[in-house]
Write an enzyme that holds these catalytic residues in place. Structure first.
Site, PDB file in Angstrom:
ATOM      1  N   GLU A  68      72.750   3.195 133.311  1.00 10.08           N
ATOM      2  CA  GLU A  68      72.265   2.978 134.493  1.00 10.08           C
ATOM      3  C   GLU A  68      73.418   2.996 135.742  1.00 10.08           C
ATOM      4  O   GLU A  68      74.516   2.578 135.660  1.00 10.08           O
ATOM      5  CB  GLU A  68      71.501   1.609 134.784  1.00 10.08           C
ATOM      6  CG  GLU A  68      70.164   1.773 133.990  1.00 10.08           C
ATOM      7  CD  GLU A  68      69.164   0.717 134.080  1.00 10.08           C
ATOM      8  OE1 GLU A  68      69.148   0.145 135.572  1.00 10.08           O
ATOM      9  OE2 GLU A  68      68.659   0.017 133.182  1.00 10.08           O
ATOM     10  N   PHE A  89      84.215  -1.607 128.674  1.00  7.50           N
ATOM     11  CA  PHE A  89      83.648  -2.552 128.364  1.00  7.50           C
ATOM     12  C   PHE A  89      84.572  -4.053 127.910  1.00  7.50           C
ATOM     13  O   PHE A  89      84.199  -4.660 127.050  1.00  7.50           O
ATOM     14  CB  PHE A  89      82.792  -2.200 127.235  1.00  7.50           C
ATOM     15  CG  PHE A  89      81.605  -1.338 127.400  1.00  7.50           C
ATOM     16  CD1 PHE A  89      80.343  -2.004 127.889  1.00  7.50           C
ATOM     17  CD2 PHE A  89      81.697  -0.045 127.475  1.00  7.50           C
ATOM     18  CE1 PHE A  89      79.438  -1.272 128.436  1.00  7.50           C
ATOM     19  CE2 PHE A  89      80.552   0.866 128.034  1.00  7.50           C
ATOM     20  CZ  PHE A  89      79.294   0.324 128.537  1.00  7.50           C
ATOM     21  N   GLY A 127      83.116 -11.238 132.330  1.00  4.34           N
ATOM     22  CA  GLY A 127      82.464 -11.605 133.512  1.00  4.34           C
ATOM     23  C   GLY A 127      81.391 -12.789 133.260  1.00  4.34           C
ATOM     24  O   GLY A 127      81.459 -13.649 132.541  1.00  4.34           O
ATOM     25  N   CYS A 159      68.669  -2.814 128.403  1.00  8.31           N
ATOM     26  CA  CYS A 159      69.005  -2.140 126.718  1.00  8.31           C
ATOM     27  C   CYS A 159      69.573  -3.352 125.925  1.00  8.31           C
ATOM     28  O   CYS A 159      69.100  -3.631 124.879  1.00  8.31           O
ATOM     29  CB  CYS A 159      69.840  -1.000 127.138  1.00  8.31           C
ATOM     30  SG  CYS A 159      68.885   0.215 127.790  1.00  8.31           S
TER      31      CYS A 159
END
Length: 433
Positions: A153, A250, A254, A261
């Site tokens: 996305e 990745f 955070g 997903c």
């Protein structure tokens, strides 16, 4: 080619639009007549950078069409994509009622050879279940194959038009020939179209998403160690990311992963493993770590405000689970919002794209601002929950003038600690305290 795409959600709309962009005639089907009407009239129903331009172009050229009539959509189609939701059941397994329900209906409508393609993320063995559902009503020639999507996305159009790889699960020579023709315009630079059996293709999708979720959770655990040992997670990230066996992507710490997903795919793979009596311990840990990480920023806030959070007011920047999307499904920001409200705090939030969806979900639980600086009004502190580009270089003087306590809790490590010190702003981030 003539293509039917059943389902106009995120995957279906991107898939249909991008196939139309390469000259195919695509008909997208949805049972939501209001949605079909909006799309037919040029009103796009999701936010995805770059999608609206090609959506409108192909709508104008009549290569992209929308209908609620399944029979009409598949009548002349050579290929039928199933892009239907597979929400998680209470036990974590993927709910296939939409996929299998449509497959049974397709069986009643088929009169000639078609290729039915699972584009939805589905458990291993679903292609065979779809085949059996069609065979309840049709005994002619057809193929059911798996063609999982790997769209991110925020960059989905680029991912579709220039894929790293295309994975197709089928042993049918006829289907292989058609799929090679279909994807030829997308792999002209030599990226592979990888053919395999249906079950392997289905598992490839789950394995990919679960591995990426594992990388995120691993780095979040490293960030926890950094805070306790006095190390800097950004330095560690650069140190390991330069190893090409690991890669740079990745690895940003955070406040946990979210979206449509990763959470459900990790759950579904754990469930699939349990059904064949295998305990997928790594993925269970990934889920546990992610749940803990979503609370981590709130823990920092509670540590700072030792008196408690009742009657405190926070500005929150970012609600979407990631930038460049309006998707709030399983967004870490929602966990933060819910916990802070339970502790007696109030919140005013701003997000460039996700606020309409957030207002539907949250109602008047929190306030919403028209821009990021308006959200700061009367706030004690600022929380950054999504790394939108416009949040990366804010006017710190405006932040200072607005916040009562001049403190920022940054769940995405957007800012440099030394810069914040120069502005006399107290700053709490992830893995760098």
């Amino acid at each position: 080619m003539k293509i039917a795409v059943i389902g106009t959600g995120y995957v279906g709309l991107v898939t249909g639009t991008c196939f139309a962009e390469t000259g195919n005639v695509v008909t997208c089907v949805d049972i939501d007549k209001l949605k079909v009407s909006k799309l037919s009239n040029g009103q796009i129903t999701i936010y995805e950078p770059g999608l609206e331009k090609i959506f409108l172009r192909n709508l104008k050229e009549n290569r992209l069409n929308f209908t609620s009539d399944l029979k009409d959509a598949i009548c002349d189609a050579q290929i039928i994509f199933l892009a239907l939701p597979t929400p998680p059941d209470a036990d974590g397994s993927a709910d296939l009622k939409y996929v299998l329900g449509v497959a049974e209906t397709i069986g009643k409508l088929l009169t000639s050879y078609k290729i039915i393609i699972n584009k939805s993320t589905v458990p291993v063995g679903t292609a065979e279940k779809v085949r059996k559902a069609i065979e309840l009503n049709y005994d002619g020639d057809f193929d059911v194959i798996s063609n999982p999507e790997f769209l991110r996305e925020g960059v989905a159009v680029e991912d579709f038009m220039k894929p790293d790889r295309v994975v197709i699960g089928t042993k049918s020579v006829k289907a292989i020939d058609v799929m090679n023709q279909l994807y030829a315009p997308f792999v002209r630079q030599g990226n592979p179209v990888i053919f395999m059996d249906e079950k392997s293709a289905e598992l490839t999708k789950y394995a990919a998403n679960s591995f990426l979720a594992t990388k995120i959770s691993f780095m979040n655990e490293i960030s926890q160690l950094c805070e306790r040992l006095g190390a800097d997670v950004d330095s560690v990230r650069k140190g390991i990311g330069s190893d090409d066996r690991i890669g740079k992507r990745f690895l940003f710490p955070g406040i946990g992963y979210g979206g449509s997903c990763f959470p459900k795919d990790v759950q579904a793979l754990i469930k699939s493993a349990s059904e064949v009596e295998y305990d997928f311990e790594i993925l269970k840990s990934v889920e546990k770590v992610n749940a803990i990480q979503k609370r981590h920023l709130v823990s920092k806030i509670l540590k700072y405000y030792k008196r408690g959070l009742r009657d405190l007011h926070f500005a929150l920047w970012g609600i979407a689970f990631k930038p460049n999307t309006d998707d709030i499904r399983d967004a870490p920001a929602l966990s933060i919002i819910n916990e802070l409200c339970e502790l007696g705090a109030t919140i005013t939030a701003y997000d460039p794209e996700a606020m309409p969806n957030a207002k539907i979900l949250l109602g008047d639980k929190i306030g919403f601002a028209n821009n990021q600086y308006e959200a700061l009004k009367d706030a004690d502190a600022l929380i950054v929950a999504t790394e939108w580009s416009e949040f990366r270089t804010p006017d710190f003087n405006r932040i200072i003038d607005s916040l009562k306590d001049k403190v920022i809790f940054d769940g995405r490590n957007l800012y440099n600690s030394s810069t914040l010190k120069q502005h006399d702003i107290e700053y709490f981030s992830i893995g760098r305290d």
